[in-house]
Design a protein around this motif. Structure first.
Motif, PDB file in Angstrom:
ATOM      1  N   ILE A   1       4.185  11.179 -10.690  1.00 16.77           N
ATOM      2  CA  ILE A   1       2.735  11.316 -10.697  1.00 16.77           C
ATOM      3  C   ILE A   1       2.343  12.596  -9.956  1.00 16.77           C
ATOM      4  O   ILE A   1       3.101  13.122  -9.137  1.00 16.77           O
ATOM      5  CB  ILE A   1       2.039  10.101 -10.052  1.00 16.77           C
ATOM      6  CG1 ILE A   1       2.419   9.975  -8.574  1.00 16.77           C
ATOM      7  CG2 ILE A   1       2.359   8.838 -10.819  1.00 16.77           C
ATOM      8  CD1 ILE A   1       1.554   9.010  -7.804  1.00 16.77           C
ATOM      9  N   VAL A   2       1.167  13.093 -10.256  1.00 15.38           N
ATOM     10  CA  VAL A   2       0.615  14.264  -9.588  1.00 15.38           C
ATOM     11  C   VAL A   2      -0.818  13.938  -9.168  1.00 15.38           C
ATOM     12  O   VAL A   2      -1.356  12.881  -9.510  1.00 15.38           O
ATOM     13  CB  VAL A   2       0.634  15.506 -10.508  1.00 15.38           C
ATOM     14  CG1 VAL A   2       2.061  15.907 -10.848  1.00 15.38           C
ATOM     15  CG2 VAL A   2      -0.178  15.248 -11.781  1.00 15.38           C
TER      16      VAL A   2
ATOM     17  N   ASP B   1      -3.786  12.129 -11.401  1.00 16.27           N
ATOM     18  CA  ASP B   1      -2.997  11.812 -12.588  1.00 16.27           C
ATOM     19  C   ASP B   1      -3.726  10.771 -13.448  1.00 16.27           C
ATOM     20  O   ASP B   1      -4.016   9.663 -12.989  1.00 16.27           O
ATOM     21  CB  ASP B   1      -1.626  11.276 -12.165  1.00 16.27           C
ATOM     22  CG  ASP B   1      -0.597  11.341 -13.280  1.00 16.27           C
ATOM     23  OD1 ASP B   1      -0.930  10.976 -14.418  1.00 16.27           O
ATOM     24  OD2 ASP B   1       0.542  11.758 -13.000  1.00 16.27           O
ATOM     25  N   GLU B   2      -4.001  11.131 -14.686  1.00 14.20           N
ATOM     26  CA  GLU B   2      -4.740  10.233 -15.574  1.00 14.20           C
ATOM     27  C   GLU B   2      -3.950   8.967 -15.907  1.00 14.20           C
ATOM     28  O   GLU B   2      -4.542   7.950 -16.295  1.00 14.20           O
ATOM     29  CB  GLU B   2      -5.125  10.963 -16.862  1.00 14.20           C
ATOM     30  CG  GLU B   2      -6.167  12.049 -16.656  1.00 14.20           C
ATOM     31  CD  GLU B   2      -6.652  12.647 -17.966  1.00 14.20           C
ATOM     32  OE1 GLU B   2      -6.133  12.247 -19.032  1.00 14.20           O
ATOM     33  OE2 GLU B   2      -7.567  13.496 -17.924  1.00 14.20           O
ATOM     34  N   ARG B   3      -2.616   9.010 -15.763  1.00  9.91           N
ATOM     35  CA  ARG B   3      -1.816   7.812 -16.035  1.00  9.91           C
ATOM     36  C   ARG B   3      -2.121   6.687 -15.052  1.00  9.91           C
ATOM     37  O   ARG B   3      -1.820   5.518 -15.326  1.00  9.91           O
ATOM     38  CB  ARG B   3      -0.322   8.160 -15.982  1.00  9.91           C
ATOM     39  CG  ARG B   3       0.150   9.064 -17.108  1.00  9.91           C
ATOM     40  CD  ARG B   3       1.606   9.468 -16.919  1.00  9.91           C
ATOM     41  NE  ARG B   3       1.789  10.270 -15.713  1.00  9.91           N
ATOM     42  CZ  ARG B   3       2.980  10.636 -15.237  1.00  9.91           C
ATOM     43  NH1 ARG B   3       4.087  10.267 -15.864  1.00  9.91           N
ATOM     44  NH2 ARG B   3       3.066  11.372 -14.139  1.00  9.91           N
TER      45      ARG B   3
ATOM     46  N   GLU C   1       5.866  10.946  -6.197  1.00  5.89           N
ATOM     47  CA  GLU C   1       4.758  11.883  -6.386  1.00  5.89           C
ATOM     48  C   GLU C   1       5.290  13.314  -6.317  1.00  5.89           C
ATOM     49  O   GLU C   1       6.110  13.642  -5.454  1.00  5.89           O
ATOM     50  CB  GLU C   1       3.704  11.679  -5.310  1.00  5.89           C
ATOM     51  CG  GLU C   1       2.521  12.639  -5.416  1.00  5.89           C
ATOM     52  CD  GLU C   1       1.653  12.633  -4.182  1.00  5.89           C
ATOM     53  OE1 GLU C   1       0.475  12.995  -4.310  1.00  5.89           O
ATOM     54  OE2 GLU C   1       2.138  12.289  -3.094  1.00  5.89           O
TER      55      GLU C   1
END
Length: 318
Positions: free
Chosen positions: A80-81, A84-86, A107
């Protein structure tokens, strides 16, 4: 609120596959919330899975190991960043239900990976806690966090925070968190073996808070399945084949009261563990032990916590 229904989702992550992991996390968290929980916890790095090969695969820590390098590249790609839209389905679940969800993830910040325990809460951005010191072989993967993520969430029923794994044997990290006055603390572990249970119960007693000691369930076959989901790697498969044990993480999650007694304990398989916390127990316990108050000696001991983010590069204009 005088009581708080909570739950631990003790489950197998989807190793390496972050999209699959988030889908499973949302499904399990929704099930726990439907069962009454207002606060839900998952174990360490549920999103992406705990990097078991570091401990279980002979040679994984050797310099230039092809399998370790292949896995690191996959983890960087999948991690993830920021924003993050996920992660939106988890945030939307909290916004919709008013519940909080604590979940571990890999991350990525620039070119580095962190072990992050994210606390999703309704109507607010997730609260980050990046592991301060990766334990032993974990240092091959994760960067060290800084003091900027030593914080708590303020809910109507009290404060909630996270620490990850062996941070529970960092006395000053514990003292910093106790000073913030947690009512609920998530102790995130890959599995809650005996000594991890002792650390979690000690934290509850010392901090006069409820502790959700959340562990994972993982098998060697899960690693192969997750790897296949993200396109596979012959080098990583060879590394996984060197792992001898079949069952690698055995759960053991528990929910603990401020006097260190165990309110609920999970077995070795996947399950959702529920308990109802009587928040009045916190004040009752503080009558005899307040390690941040009458059982402290600020005239003798002083703790300084640097909460500035440390990005490593400070750019200054003339």
């Amino acid at each position: 609120m005088t009581t708080l229904p909570v739950a631990i989702c003790q489950a197998a992550p989807v190793p390496l596959d972050f999209a699959g992991g988030i889908d499973k996390a949302v499904r399990l968290a929704r099930e726990a919330i439907a069962g009454g929980a207002r606060f839900v916890a998952f174990g360490e790095t549920f999103l992406g899975g705990y990097p078991l090969w570091l401990d279980e695969a002979p040679g994984a820590a050797l310099w230039d190991h092809p399998g370790t390098k292949a896995l690191h590249a996959i983890m960087l790609e999948q991690a993830i960043v920021a924003n993050d839209e996920r992660l939106l389905p988890l945030q939307e679940l909290c916004d919709e239900t008013g519940a909080c969800v604590s979940i571990g993830a890999h991350e990525r910040v620039r070119q580095s990976l962190y072990n992050n325990q994210l606390l999703f809460r309704p109507g607010e951005v997730p609260l980050d806690h990046r592991k301060l010191v990766p334990t032993h072989g974990e240092r091959l993967i994760w960067m060290r966090g800084d003091g900027s993520t030593l914080g708590v969430h303020e809910a109507e029923w009290g404060r909630a925070g996270n620490l990850i794994c062996w941070e529970h044997w960092m006395p000053l990290a514990r003292a910093a968190m106790h000073n913030l006055g947690e009512a609920v603390h998530v102790a995130a572990w890959p599995t809650v073996r005996e000594e991890y249970a002792l650390a979690s119960r000690h934290y509850a007693m010392e901090g006069r808070c409820f502790v959700l000691a959340a562990g994972l369930v993982q098998k060697r076959d899960d690693l192969f399945e997750g790897l296949a989901n993200v396109g596979g790697s012959a080098e990583a498969e060879e590394l996984f084949n060197a792992i001898e044990s079949d069952v690698l993480n055995k759960g053991g999650s528990m929910i603990i009261a401020p006097n260190a007694r165990v309110l609920a304990q999970a077995g070795e398989g996947e399950e959702i563990l529920h308990a109802i916390l009587d928040l009045s127990e916190i004040g009752q316990g503080l009558a005899t032990l307040d390690t941040d108050g009458h059982y402290s000696r600020p005239d003798v001991f002083e703790l300084s916590v640097d909460m500035r983010p440390k990005d490593g590069v400070v750019r200054k204009s003339e």
